[in-house]
Design a protein around this motif. Sequence first.
Motif, short mmCIF file in Angstrom:
data_model
loop_
_atom_site.label_atom_id
_atom_site.label_comp_id
_atom_site.label_asym_id
_atom_site.label_seq_id
_atom_site.Cartn_x
_atom_site.Cartn_y
_atom_site.Cartn_z
N PRO A 61 -13.86 -21.62 -34.51
CA PRO A 61 -12.28 -21.82 -35.07
C PRO A 61 -12.26 -23.36 -35.67
CG PRO A 61 -12.11 -21.37 -32.71
CD PRO A 61 -13.63 -21.44 -33.02
N ILE A 62 -11.77 -23.63 -36.81
CA ILE A 62 -11.35 -24.83 -37.28
C ILE A 62 -9.72 -24.83 -37.25
CG2 ILE A 62 -12.01 -24.21 -39.56
CD1 ILE A 62 -12.48 -27.15 -39.83
N PRO A 63 -9.02 -25.74 -36.81
CA PRO A 63 -7.52 -25.90 -36.75
C PRO A 63 -7.29 -26.46 -38.11
CG PRO A 63 -8.28 -27.66 -35.60
CD PRO A 63 -9.49 -27.07 -36.03
N TYR A 64 -5.98 -25.96 -38.63
CA TYR A 64 -5.27 -26.59 -40.06
C TYR A 64 -5.31 -27.95 -39.91
CZ TYR A 64 -4.91 -21.97 -42.34
OH TYR A 64 -5.08 -20.88 -42.85
N ARG A 65 -5.20 -28.79 -40.99
CA ARG A 65 -4.89 -30.02 -40.88
C ARG A 65 -5.28 -31.05 -40.03
NH1 ARG A 65 -1.22 -26.85 -43.25
NH2 ARG A 65 -0.24 -26.04 -41.52
N ARG B 242 -11.55 -31.02 -43.21
CA ARG B 242 -10.34 -30.88 -43.17
C ARG B 242 -10.02 -29.55 -43.52
NH1 ARG B 242 -4.81 -34.05 -43.31
NH2 ARG B 242 -5.94 -35.54 -42.00
N ALA B 243 -9.71 -28.48 -42.91
CA ALA B 243 -9.07 -27.13 -43.27
C ALA B 243 -7.49 -27.38 -43.56
CB ALA B 243 -9.23 -26.24 -42.29
N LEU B 244 -7.26 -26.88 -44.89
CA LEU B 244 -5.95 -26.92 -45.57
C LEU B 244 -5.59 -25.56 -46.13
CD1 LEU B 244 -6.47 -30.10 -47.66
CD2 LEU B 244 -4.83 -29.99 -46.00
N ALA C 124 -8.24 -20.76 -45.88
CA ALA C 124 -8.52 -22.36 -45.93
C ALA C 124 -9.12 -22.73 -47.22
CB ALA C 124 -9.09 -22.50 -44.72
N MET C 125 -8.70 -24.00 -47.40
CA MET C 125 -9.81 -24.77 -48.37
C MET C 125 -10.29 -25.87 -47.62
SD MET C 125 -6.98 -26.18 -51.20
CE MET C 125 -5.38 -26.26 -50.35
#
Length: 318
Positions: free
Chosen positions: A69-73, A85-87, A96-97
């Motif tokens: 998992p990758i968190p947003y922002r 960075r995931a946006l 996510a981008m």
Amino acid sequence: MLLRRGRDGGVVLSVKGFSAAFDTRPQKGLGFVSHAHSDHVAAGRNILATRETISLIRRVWQLSGGYKPIPYRQDIGLSDSVSVRALNSGHVLGSAMFRLDIGGESLVYTGDINTVQTLTTNPAEPVDADVFIIETTYGHPDYVFPPRHETEAWILKWVSKTIAEGALPAFKSYSIGKSQELIKLFNTYTSLPVVVGKTVANASKTYVENGVALDFIRLGTKDAAEVLGGGEAVYIDSQVRSVPVHRRVKWATVTGWAVRGCPEGFDAAFPLSSHADYRGLLNYVEENRPRKVYTIHGFSQLFAKTLRLRGFDASPFT
Ligand SMILES: [Zn+2]
């Protein structure tokens, strides 16, 4: 910076000994899955995706894979000189981008994006990056969608007309994204019970677990049989199938392609899309002003040309 197509679609980036595969199986290095639609999901090891995307992949597609998992922002360091960075890309739950910073040069891979507010998603966030790899599914001036509220009102009107005719209104809709938007629409503006097919139910359950309140009944349960047998209801499924009711079923589809008309075999079609339309794509690029743009999917040639005429350095990604 070297970019090439992945073996099963997607994009592979190689730069300064670093390799990243976006929406394609990584041969080496890291993988990134932008969202849980089947044409973007890659299996393998060392694949980053948001927590929500991972739960959708597991529940809907029953893939386990080595997802992290990758968190947003949050900037996540991948090596001494690379961070990611995931946006929010506004497309579906968890979409996510990925913005990568590689030794001071930045690149964003958008995956699928939507730039408008919907009942279940917030619009794509702005992103500042030198290089854009942006999807252009609807990058043609024919694909300008009506405002969301107009399409929603149009759908609600068709549902009440269909029920008044004594028929069951049924929708063929992507199991992840648009189905939940439809459920939310009927939950918000009607008191109609919403019966859904198995895949839609699995995806919707994941939405609920991630904080999106949805009220629906799964086909095949006693409750669904009662509701469908007894009276007014709406049905949503990822494919047209026979629904166990003793009355006529009228099928509608929801897709951006509906701006060109109703496809054969359907009673109605509505331009409800999880993608940005032509104008949304154009505004998004103009507002974020990348130095270089690569267009991918759909009208990639035409949209790159449109951008070049507006002064951008843009090419279709081939
Ligand atoms: Zn998608």
